[in-house]
Design an enzyme around this catalytic site. Structure first.
Site, PDB file in Angstrom:
ATOM      1  N   HIS A   1       0.839  -1.194   0.000  1.00  0.00           N
ATOM      2  CA  HIS A   1       0.000   0.000   0.000  1.00  0.00           C
ATOM      3  C   HIS A   1       0.879   1.250   0.000  1.00  0.00           C
ATOM      4  O   HIS A   1       1.241   1.764   1.062  1.00  0.00           O
ATOM      5  CB  HIS A   1      -0.909   0.004   1.229  1.00  0.00           C
ATOM      6  CG  HIS A   1      -1.828  -1.188   1.308  1.00  0.00           C
ATOM      7  ND1 HIS A   1      -1.382  -2.438   1.691  1.00  0.00           N
ATOM      8  CD2 HIS A   1      -3.159  -1.313   1.047  1.00  0.00           C
ATOM      9  CE1 HIS A   1      -2.401  -3.288   1.664  1.00  0.00           C
ATOM     10  NE2 HIS A   1      -3.480  -2.633   1.281  1.00  0.00           N
TER      11      HIS A   1
ATOM     12  N   LEU B   1      -8.489  -2.462  10.927  1.00  0.00           N
ATOM     13  CA  LEU B   1      -8.616  -1.015  11.117  1.00  0.00           C
ATOM     14  C   LEU B   1      -9.408  -0.656  12.372  1.00  0.00           C
ATOM     15  O   LEU B   1     -10.370  -1.317  12.744  1.00  0.00           O
ATOM     16  CB  LEU B   1      -9.266  -0.384   9.886  1.00  0.00           C
ATOM     17  CG  LEU B   1      -8.407  -0.436   8.623  1.00  0.00           C
ATOM     18  CD1 LEU B   1      -9.148   0.169   7.441  1.00  0.00           C
ATOM     19  CD2 LEU B   1      -7.074   0.267   8.826  1.00  0.00           C
TER      20      LEU B   1
ATOM     21  N   HIS C   1      -3.964   3.207  -3.629  1.00  0.00           N
ATOM     22  CA  HIS C   1      -4.149   2.754  -2.254  1.00  0.00           C
ATOM     23  C   HIS C   1      -3.414   1.452  -1.969  1.00  0.00           C
ATOM     24  O   HIS C   1      -2.630   1.381  -1.016  1.00  0.00           O
ATOM     25  CB  HIS C   1      -5.639   2.568  -1.942  1.00  0.00           C
ATOM     26  CG  HIS C   1      -5.901   1.891  -0.631  1.00  0.00           C
ATOM     27  ND1 HIS C   1      -5.981   2.578   0.557  1.00  0.00           N
ATOM     28  CD2 HIS C   1      -6.079   0.576  -0.319  1.00  0.00           C
ATOM     29  CE1 HIS C   1      -6.186   1.725   1.542  1.00  0.00           C
ATOM     30  NE2 HIS C   1      -6.267   0.508   1.039  1.00  0.00           N
TER      31      HIS C   1
ATOM     32  N   GLU D   1     -17.688  -3.667  24.418  1.00  0.00           N
ATOM     33  CA  GLU D   1     -16.896  -4.885  24.567  1.00  0.00           C
ATOM     34  C   GLU D   1     -15.657  -4.890  23.670  1.00  0.00           C
ATOM     35  O   GLU D   1     -14.559  -5.230  24.120  1.00  0.00           O
ATOM     36  CB  GLU D   1     -17.755  -6.124  24.262  1.00  0.00           C
ATOM     37  CG  GLU D   1     -18.905  -6.358  25.229  1.00  0.00           C
ATOM     38  CD  GLU D   1     -20.189  -5.635  24.812  1.00  0.00           C
ATOM     39  OE1 GLU D   1     -21.211  -5.861  25.472  1.00  0.00           O
ATOM     40  OE2 GLU D   1     -20.144  -4.859  23.819  1.00  0.00           O
TER      41      GLU D   1
ATOM     42  N   HIS E   1     -21.491 -16.043  32.940  1.00  0.00           N
ATOM     43  CA  HIS E   1     -22.746 -16.508  32.325  1.00  0.00           C
ATOM     44  C   HIS E   1     -22.406 -17.383  31.121  1.00  0.00           C
ATOM     45  O   HIS E   1     -22.772 -17.102  29.994  1.00  0.00           O
ATOM     46  CB  HIS E   1     -23.619 -15.317  31.928  1.00  0.00           C
ATOM     47  CG  HIS E   1     -24.068 -14.496  33.104  1.00  0.00           C
ATOM     48  ND1 HIS E   1     -23.178 -13.846  33.937  1.00  0.00           N
ATOM     49  CD2 HIS E   1     -25.306 -14.203  33.583  1.00  0.00           C
ATOM     50  CE1 HIS E   1     -23.847 -13.200  34.888  1.00  0.00           C
ATOM     51  NE2 HIS E   1     -25.139 -13.405  34.704  1.00  0.00           N
TER      52      HIS E   1
ATOM     53  N   HIS F   1     -28.478 -14.831  24.965  1.00  0.00           N
ATOM     54  CA  HIS F   1     -27.419 -14.662  25.951  1.00  0.00           C
ATOM     55  C   HIS F   1     -26.738 -15.980  26.327  1.00  0.00           C
ATOM     56  O   HIS F   1     -25.723 -15.958  27.022  1.00  0.00           O
ATOM     57  CB  HIS F   1     -27.989 -14.029  27.229  1.00  0.00           C
ATOM     58  CG  HIS F   1     -28.282 -12.568  27.104  1.00  0.00           C
ATOM     59  ND1 HIS F   1     -29.024 -12.034  26.082  1.00  0.00           N
ATOM     60  CD2 HIS F   1     -27.916 -11.517  27.894  1.00  0.00           C
ATOM     61  CE1 HIS F   1     -29.117 -10.725  26.247  1.00  0.00           C
ATOM     62  NE2 HIS F   1     -28.449 -10.387  27.337  1.00  0.00           N
TER      63      HIS F   1
ATOM     64  N   ARG G   1     -22.817 -18.513  36.127  1.00  0.00           N
ATOM     65  CA  ARG G   1     -23.727 -17.653  36.894  1.00  0.00           C
ATOM     66  C   ARG G   1     -24.255 -18.402  38.105  1.00  0.00           C
ATOM     67  O   ARG G   1     -24.442 -17.823  39.178  1.00  0.00           O
ATOM     68  CB  ARG G   1     -24.899 -17.215  36.016  1.00  0.00           C
ATOM     69  CG  ARG G   1     -25.971 -16.419  36.761  1.00  0.00           C
ATOM     70  CD  ARG G   1     -27.112 -16.059  35.812  1.00  0.00           C
ATOM     71  NE  ARG G   1     -28.124 -15.234  36.467  1.00  0.00           N
ATOM     72  CZ  ARG G   1     -29.222 -15.695  37.052  1.00  0.00           C
ATOM     73  NH1 ARG G   1     -29.456 -17.003  37.087  1.00  0.00           N
ATOM     74  NH2 ARG G   1     -30.096 -14.870  37.601  1.00  0.00           N
TER      75      ARG G   1
END
Length: 678
Positions: A30, A120, A265, A419, A469, A481, A537
């Site tokens: 690049h 990225l 690029h 997260e 959990h 979940h 849990r």
């Protein structure tokens, strides 16, 4: 440091020449970003960046992150020109096997590269983590009249980094925490792989960052070294906010026919265009040849040595006044364990065995954190808005908050619902040195964090992910979940050590394994990496063990309960160990003797010698594995003739007890399966 505004040499053009020559020779790469950001790099590296090419691991160096890592020839050119141990032959070997110049920058491969970038946005997250570590270390170690932690983190970023959602997560938090020593230089060239970004990235970036609480310097001509230099100095002159410097540039600057287009690029310019570019720049040197006066203009060895010597004098004075703090600072920056750690951990483990508590392993994890945090002041916890569920805090810990004049304090970070950002920031904290970061969320949401977990594993960084959990045991929240495939998929990541403990004893051992894993600090790369703890849990019963069995936990897989004349082996992890033990007792009543093996860490078990593995899983004994997750992974251990009791579909919303019965994760089912394989 030299004056970057002096009208002396075509320093920036040396970057352009090396970038286009290396990409051409490799026939891939690049060139556009290095050519377009050459003056920005000159302004930073010759006039503002404090670094010593002879000591890339100097503790108080400024950190530089090339977040748009595809432009790797930019950093390789800079490292070579300023005097790092990166020869011109390595630049000629760009992107070749075992060279020090891989396609994207890799920490531990190239001297002076602070982090591995390419996906990225993550480099930007790493930079936030580095700036966070600097601010916290400064607050912890600096004393009146003695400043030993005082450096900046600079990141280069492009449109792609700012399009990635992680950029919002980490930059929002950086603004909230007022990380004023973070300076991001944005290469605003308006081009990405598909063309002009205005058709898919029309954000008002300046307003966006102002909304985060950043100091934004707009409208800087990215090809005017003096203008960029002035912007950097303005960023450094304030101590209230991180700074975004928006530099308007032309991608592939210097190329007569390709500059400003997406064609430059990610592909070589071609011999004809390179010749035309040389002519347009007035660059007459042959490929990979740099005039000595240009080398002299870039050379950072003298100024770097002087800067480090000045710091060393200050540190020596600090050490004389505060010897304990100085020794502690150096220990932590090296990543060494404190003296007496092993004895203190053994005392905690003995206490754990004595208490024999029946608790959820997420609670057992909190017990371990509370015991280890005073012993390891480098432990820096956090959670993605689930502290009360992950239990990553401990009694008396202060939350990390921005104080006056950008001074941070605290050891527990409220990452917010971020997260992925949390995981990337933790990587940056670990890369900086001085802290051992850990953070929590639900196991299912490890999907959000996954690429940053992978990057930690690739970089062999000591970070700890607390994933609670961990299965259908979380109950009523339902299939969105409930983790099904997550444990198996995380086990596939090389260098990631995964533990799924069954009780307080295994949880304590898992934490010890996590914090004692080595890490890569600077250029010193060891066989280490991150750890994932998968925690329940629901409450899990404590399993009594003799001393030898307790010692065996650290091997990852061991005989938890044996039986004379065992005819089969049940392998279990986490909450399913109790089910396996119940099945063993039930089978014993029927005259069928079986062995129960607990395997909290398959990767650790796999690293044991053949004799240990044979002693735990003897050849010829049929095997049944039980885990509340996908079954395919476990055939590695039970073979095609064995069986797995697990779940190969998504969960349901119901109380945990009802779910275990519904999915057949019961002692009856395991016992029946054992009889079938016999």
């Amino acid at each position: 440091m030299s004056n970057p505004t002096a009208p002396k040499l075509a320093l920036a053009d040396a970057i352009r020449a090396l970038a286009m020559d290396a990409v051409q020779q490799a026939n891939s790469g690049h060139p556009g970003a290095p050519m377009g950001m050459a003056e920005i790099a000159q302004a930073l590296w010759t006039g503002n960046l404090r670094h010593n090419p002879k000591d890339p691991a100097w503790a108080n160096r400024d950190r530089f992150v090339l977040s748009n890592g595809h432009g790797s020839m930019l950093i390789y050119a800079l490292l070579h020109l300023t005097g790092y141990d990166l020869s011109i032959d390595e630049l000629k070997n760009f992107r070749q096997l075992h060279s020090k110049t891989p396609g994207h920058p890799e920490v531990g491969i190239t001297p002076g590269v602070e982090t591995t970038t390419g996906p990225l946005g993550q480099g930007l997250g790493n930079a936030v983590g580095m700036a966070l570590a600097e601010a916290l270390l400064a607050a912890e170690f600096n004393k009146p009249g003695h400043t030993i932690v005082d450096h900046h983190t600079y990141a280069f970023t492009g449109d792609g980094c700012l399009m990635e959602g992680i950029s919002h997560e980490v930059c929002s938090l950086a603004g909230t925490l007022k990380l004023s020593k973070l300076v991001v230089l944005y290469d605003d060239n308006g081009i990405s792989i598909d063309g002009h970004v205005e058709h898919w990235f029309a954000d008002d970036t300046a307003k966006r960052f102002e909304g985060y609480g950043w100091n934004v310097i707009r409208g800087v001509d990215g090809h005017d070294v003096a203008a960029v230099d002035a912007a950097i100095k303005a960023a450094r002159s304030q101590s209230e906010k991180p700074t975004l410097v928006i530099c308007r540039t032309v991608i592939g600057k210097g190329s007569p026919n390709m500059a400003g287009t997406h064609n430059v690029h990610g592909a070589p310019l071609g011999k004809d265009e390179i010749a035309a570019t040389r002519a347009a720049l007035g660059w007459s040197s042959e490929p990979f040849q740099i005039p000595q006066d240009v080398y002299d203009g870039w050379d950072g060895r003298k100024s770097g040595a002087a800067a480090q010597a000045e710091w060393q004098t200050a540190f020596d004075a600090y050490a004389a006044a505060f010897p304990a703090e100085a020794a502690e600072f150096m220990r932590r920056m090296k990543g060494d364990m404190p003296e007496g750690y092993n004895e203190q951990f053994k005392a905690f483990l003995a206490s754990t065995l004595e208490k024999a508590e029946t608790v959820a392993t997420r609670k057992a994890s909190q017990f371990a954190i509370a015991a280890l945090a005073p012993v390891l002041p480098e432990m820096l916890g956090g959670s993605a808005d689930l502290t009360g569920s992950n239990f990553t805090d401990w009694k008396g810990v202060a939350a990390v908050r921005a104080g006056d004049k950008g001074i941070l304090f605290g050891r527990h970070i409220n990452y917010g619902v971020r997260e992925f950002g949390m995981a990337a920031i933790m990587n940056g904290v670990a890369l900086h040195g001085g802290y051992l970061p850990f953070g929590g969320t639900f196991l299912t949401f490890s999907d959000y964090s996954r690429n940053a977990i992978r990057m930690a594993a690739l970089m062999k960084q000591r970070v700890v992910h607390v994933f609670t959990h961990d299965s259908i045991g979380l109950g009523e929240d339902g299939p969105t979940h409930q983790s099904i495939e997550h444990a198996a998929s995380l086990r596939l990541i090389p260098n990631l050590s995964l533990w799924r403990p069954c009780d307080t004893a295994e949880t304590a051992v898992a934490w010890n394994a996590a914090v004692t894993r080595p890490t890569s600090i600077g250029m010193d790369v060891h066989d280490g990496g991150p750890t994932a703890l998968l925690l329940s849990r629901q409450n899990l019963p404590f399993v009594p063990r003799d001393a030898a069995t307790v010692d065996a936990i650290a091997r990852g897989g061991y005989v938890l309960r044996d039986a004379e004349g065992a005819r089969a082996v049940i392998i279990a992890t986490g909450s399913e160990v109790a089910i396996a033990l119940d099945a063993q007792a039930q089978l014993a009543k029927e005259g069928v003797a079986v062995r129960v093996v607990s395997m909290p860490s398959t990767d650790v078990f796999d690293r044991q010698d053949a004799a240990w593995k044979q002693s735990v899983l003897p050849k010829g004994l049929p095997r049944v594995a039980v885990e509340a997750g996908v079954t395919a992974f476990w055939h590695k251990y039970v073979g095609l003739e064995g069986a797995v009791v697990g779940i190969d579909r998504y969960g349901e919303s119901a109380p945990a007890g009802a779910l275990f019965k519904f999915f057949g994760l019961t002692a009856d089912k395991v016992a029946e399966t054992v009889k079938q394989v016999l």
